[in-house]
Design an enzyme around this catalytic site. Structure first.
Site: not given
Ligand code: TIU
Length: 227
Positions: A26, A74, A131, A134, A159-160, A164, A204
């Site tokens: 993303d 996304e 997609k 997430k 990200v992030t 995701c 772990q």
């Molecule tokens: N790609 C992804 O992480 N989608 C999000 O909505 N991330 C946020 O941190 N909002």
């Protein structure tokens, strides 16, 4: 193809590059640039910029090695038939998914904001997985793409970190993939979530996978073993 040992936590990991894919999550204008989805949620999108250089270096390295590179985005269909109401109505953003923003409709496929940023643009032949959620496995053909290439290991950036990237790593781990998260190729609007998210992956004994970084991955040593 030669095998590589990558320095990582909780310990080094030996991989066969032919069985390893980069999954770049993303890296879209909607998350990294002002006026997109990330900003509508109240975030400072400039916090993600430092992941771009390392992510580009990782892609260049993987292309030289002939590794499979998969990019994800996304977003939703223009008619929003794949956008759950529970996602669209969530919170109090300045604009909602589908609203007209500075880079086109927020988080909608085909709009400028939905594109991957130019610095990390996919090359011809590199699959792009769209997609709705997430996780990159949910409601996509990512697993088919990986299976068709015999992929067993994923090197993950994007990200992030805690949203995701984390969801995708958890999905991949349950499907039997060994995930190596490239820490400096990931970013979050919340630096503390980034740090804690990475800790959660490698704790772990590597409950979800391994954590390394672009410097250590690019310095990977030839190895006799690895899968
Ligand atoms: N790609 C992804 O992480 N989608 C999000 O909505 N991330 C946020 O941190 N909002």
């Amino acid at each position: 193809m030669k095998k590589l040992t990558i320095d990582a936590e909780p310990g080094e990991i030996a991989i066969d590059p032919a069985r390893t894919a980069i999954v770049m999550i993303d890296m879209q204008r909607d998350f990294l640039e002002p006026g997109g989805f990330g900003e509508t949620l109240g975030n400072d999108v400039s916090l993600l910029a430092k992941a771009v250089g390392p992510a580009k270096a990782l892609l260049t390295w993987a292309r030289k090695l002939g590794m499979l590179i998969v990019h994800t985005r996304e977003g939703h269909r223009p008619d929003m038939s794949d956008a759950p109401w529970a996602k669209v109505e969530r919170g109090a953003p300045s604009m909602r998914i589908g609203d007209p923003g500075a880079m086109g409709r927020i988080l909608i496929r085909g709009e400028a904001g939905h594109d991957i940023i130019p610095e990390l643009a996919p090359l011809p032949g590199e699959p792009v997985v769209d997609k709705p959620g997430k996780g990159a496995f949910y409601a996509t053909d990512l697993q088919t793409i990986l299976q068709n290439r015999g992929i067993q290991n994923l090197i993950v950036g994007g990200v992030t970190t805690e949203v995701c990237v984390h969801t995708t790593v958890r999905e991949a781990n349950d499907r039997g993939y060994r995930c190596i998260v490239a820490a400096d190729c990931c970013g979050s609007y919340f630096p503390e979530f980034h740090e804690m998210g990475l800790k959660m992956i490698k704790a772990q004994g590597g409950i979800f996978g391994w954590v390394s970084d672009s410097t250590r991955i690019l310095a990977a040593q030839d190895s006799p073993g690895g899968r």
